[in-house]
Design a protein around this motif. Structure first.
Motif, PDB file in Angstrom:
ATOM      1  N   MET A   1       0.781  -1.242  -0.052  1.00 24.75           N
ATOM      2  CA  MET A   1       0.066   0.061  -0.021  1.00 24.75           C
ATOM      3  C   MET A   1       0.877   1.227  -0.058  1.00 24.75           C
ATOM      4  SD  MET A   1      -3.138   0.439   2.373  1.00 24.75           S
ATOM      5  CE  MET A   1      -4.620   1.265   2.035  1.00 24.75           C
ATOM      6  N   PHE A   2       1.311   1.506   1.057  1.00 24.92           N
ATOM      7  CA  PHE A   2       2.453   2.692   1.054  1.00 24.92           C
ATOM      8  C   PHE A   2       3.105   2.591   2.520  1.00 24.92           C
ATOM      9  CE2 PHE A   2      -2.150   4.233   0.743  1.00 24.92           C
ATOM     10  CZ  PHE A   2      -2.421   4.526   2.210  1.00 24.92           C
ATOM     11  N   ASP A   3       3.911   3.865   2.890  1.00 21.97           N
ATOM     12  CA  ASP A   3       4.756   3.338   4.006  1.00 21.97           C
ATOM     13  C   ASP A   3       3.985   3.279   5.186  1.00 21.97           C
ATOM     14  OD1 ASP A   3       4.506   5.809   5.142  1.00 21.97           O
ATOM     15  OD2 ASP A   3       6.277   6.558   4.849  1.00 21.97           O
ATOM     16  N   LYS A   4       4.469   2.554   6.214  1.00 25.85           N
ATOM     17  CA  LYS A   4       3.666   2.206   7.583  1.00 25.85           C
ATOM     18  C   LYS A   4       3.271   3.163   8.377  1.00 25.85           C
ATOM     19  CE  LYS A   4       3.149  -1.080  10.678  1.00 25.85           C
ATOM     20  NZ  LYS A   4       3.564  -2.347  11.366  1.00 25.85           N
ATOM     21  N   ILE A   5       3.882   4.331   8.550  1.00 24.93           N
ATOM     22  CA  ILE A   5       3.569   5.352   9.244  1.00 24.93           C
ATOM     23  C   ILE A   5       2.195   6.157   8.657  1.00 24.93           C
ATOM     24  CG2 ILE A   5       4.179   7.758  10.031  1.00 24.93           C
ATOM     25  CD1 ILE A   5       7.075   6.593  10.528  1.00 24.93           C
ATOM     26  N   LEU A  11      -5.429   4.877   9.021  1.00 20.50           N
ATOM     27  CA  LEU A  11      -6.331   3.783   9.620  1.00 20.50           C
ATOM     28  C   LEU A  11      -6.820   4.264  10.995  1.00 20.50           C
ATOM     29  CD1 LEU A  11      -4.366   0.382   9.019  1.00 20.50           C
ATOM     30  CD2 LEU A  11      -6.579   1.109   8.031  1.00 20.50           C
ATOM     31  N   TYR A  12      -5.665   4.920  11.618  1.00 19.74           N
ATOM     32  CA  TYR A  12      -6.191   5.714  13.053  1.00 19.74           C
ATOM     33  C   TYR A  12      -7.355   6.709  12.736  1.00 19.74           C
ATOM     34  CZ  TYR A  12      -5.807   8.068  17.430  1.00 19.74           C
ATOM     35  OH  TYR A  12      -6.105   8.665  18.779  1.00 19.74           O
ATOM     36  N   ASP A  13      -7.181   7.271  11.600  1.00 25.08           N
ATOM     37  CA  ASP A  13      -8.022   8.516  11.330  1.00 25.08           C
ATOM     38  C   ASP A  13      -9.395   7.929  11.246  1.00 25.08           C
ATOM     39  OD1 ASP A  13      -6.084  10.665  11.443  1.00 25.08           O
ATOM     40  OD2 ASP A  13      -5.963  10.697   9.355  1.00 25.08           O
ATOM     41  N   TYR A  30       3.216   7.218  19.507  1.00 29.40           N
ATOM     42  CA  TYR A  30       4.466   6.485  18.737  1.00 29.40           C
ATOM     43  C   TYR A  30       4.318   6.882  17.429  1.00 29.40           C
ATOM     44  CZ  TYR A  30       6.707   2.159  16.973  1.00 29.40           C
ATOM     45  OH  TYR A  30       7.709   1.434  16.297  1.00 29.40           O
ATOM     46  N   TYR A  31       2.995   6.806  16.704  1.00 30.57           N
ATOM     47  CA  TYR A  31       3.003   7.592  15.313  1.00 30.57           C
ATOM     48  C   TYR A  31       2.959   8.851  14.893  1.00 30.57           C
ATOM     49  CZ  TYR A  31       2.617   2.421  13.720  1.00 30.57           C
ATOM     50  OH  TYR A  31       2.903   1.116  13.680  1.00 30.57           O
ATOM     51  N   GLY A  32       2.379   9.536  15.763  1.00 30.57           N
ATOM     52  CA  GLY A  32       1.806  10.991  15.780  1.00 30.57           C
ATOM     53  C   GLY A  32       2.936  11.805  16.337  1.00 30.57           C
ATOM     54  N   LYS A  56       1.303  -3.707  18.809  1.00 25.32           N
ATOM     55  CA  LYS A  56       1.139  -4.545  17.807  1.00 25.32           C
ATOM     56  C   LYS A  56      -0.276  -5.209  17.951  1.00 25.32           C
ATOM     57  CE  LYS A  56       5.068  -4.667  16.086  1.00 25.32           C
ATOM     58  NZ  LYS A  56       4.874  -4.169  14.889  1.00 25.32           N
ATOM     59  N   ARG A  57      -0.785  -5.198  19.029  1.00 22.54           N
ATOM     60  CA  ARG A  57      -2.361  -5.662  19.170  1.00 22.54           C
ATOM     61  C   ARG A  57      -3.231  -4.540  18.464  1.00 22.54           C
ATOM     62  NH1 ARG A  57      -1.462  -6.834  24.191  1.00 22.54           N
ATOM     63  NH2 ARG A  57      -2.156  -5.076  25.057  1.00 22.54           N
ATOM     64  N   THR A  58      -2.894  -3.378  18.868  1.00 25.98           N
ATOM     65  CA  THR A  58      -3.835  -2.138  18.285  1.00 25.98           C
ATOM     66  C   THR A  58      -3.603  -2.063  16.725  1.00 25.98           C
ATOM     67  OG1 THR A  58      -3.479  -1.123  20.539  1.00 25.98           O
ATOM     68  CG2 THR A  58      -4.280   0.282  18.415  1.00 25.98           C
ATOM     69  N   GLU A  59      -2.420  -2.417  16.252  1.00 25.34           N
ATOM     70  CA  GLU A  59      -2.312  -2.206  14.754  1.00 25.34           C
ATOM     71  C   GLU A  59      -3.129  -3.449  14.214  1.00 25.34           C
ATOM     72  OE1 GLU A  59       1.632  -2.824  14.176  1.00 25.34           O
ATOM     73  OE2 GLU A  59       2.542  -0.645  14.523  1.00 25.34           O
ATOM     74  N   LYS A  60      -3.165  -4.718  14.753  1.00 22.78           N
ATOM     75  CA  LYS A  60      -4.093  -5.722  14.348  1.00 22.78           C
ATOM     76  C   LYS A  60      -5.280  -5.392  14.381  1.00 22.78           C
ATOM     77  CE  LYS A  60      -4.505 -10.631  15.162  1.00 22.78           C
ATOM     78  NZ  LYS A  60      -4.059 -11.708  15.768  1.00 22.78           N
TER      79      LYS A  60
END
Length: 122
Positions: A1-5, A11-13, A30-32, A56-60
């Motif tokens: 897709m595109f870079d992870k960040i 996805l968070y939005d 972590y990301y923001g 990791k759990r939240t990303e999943k």
């Protein structure tokens, strides 16, 4: 897709409100804010491993929401279709010989209509 960040930010939005307050806080740090696991660990007073596991759990979870609901994919498709519509309109605007190219313009208008209907149906 595109870079992870970028992917995680999008996805968070879309799905961030479905997460717990703690999950939201950790992902935002972590990301923001580009905090390291150690910095988040110090900030929140929990182990580095706990932060890693939560991320990791939240990303999943976020990927799972996208798999089931597909809101990000729909958004990206709509964006692409709107960009295509704008590109067609710009081509028409730049065309200096509008009268001699009426069939071209009619064809492009049909394409614009199809794309617009496709967007509205989603």
């Amino acid at each position: 897709m595109f870079d992870k960040i970028l992917q995680m930010s999008l996805l968070y939005d879309f799905y961030g409100q479905l997460l717990t307050g703690k999950q939201q806080e950790i992902l935002e740090l972590y990301y923001g804010n580009d905090f390291s696991l150690g910095e988040i660990s110090e900030e929140l007073g929990v182990s580095r491993q706990a932060i890693y596991d939560t991320i990791k759990r939240t990303e999943k979870l976020l990927f799972g929401y996208e798999e089931k609901l597909g809101l990000l994919q729909k958004f990206l498709l709509n964006k692409k279709q709107v960009e295509e519509i704008l590109s067609i309109v710009e081509k028409i605007e730049k065309n200096e010989n509008i009268q001699s190219n009426l069939s071209y313009i009619e064809k492009e208008i049909e394409t614009i209509k199809k794309l617009s209907y496709a967007i509205l149906e989603k």
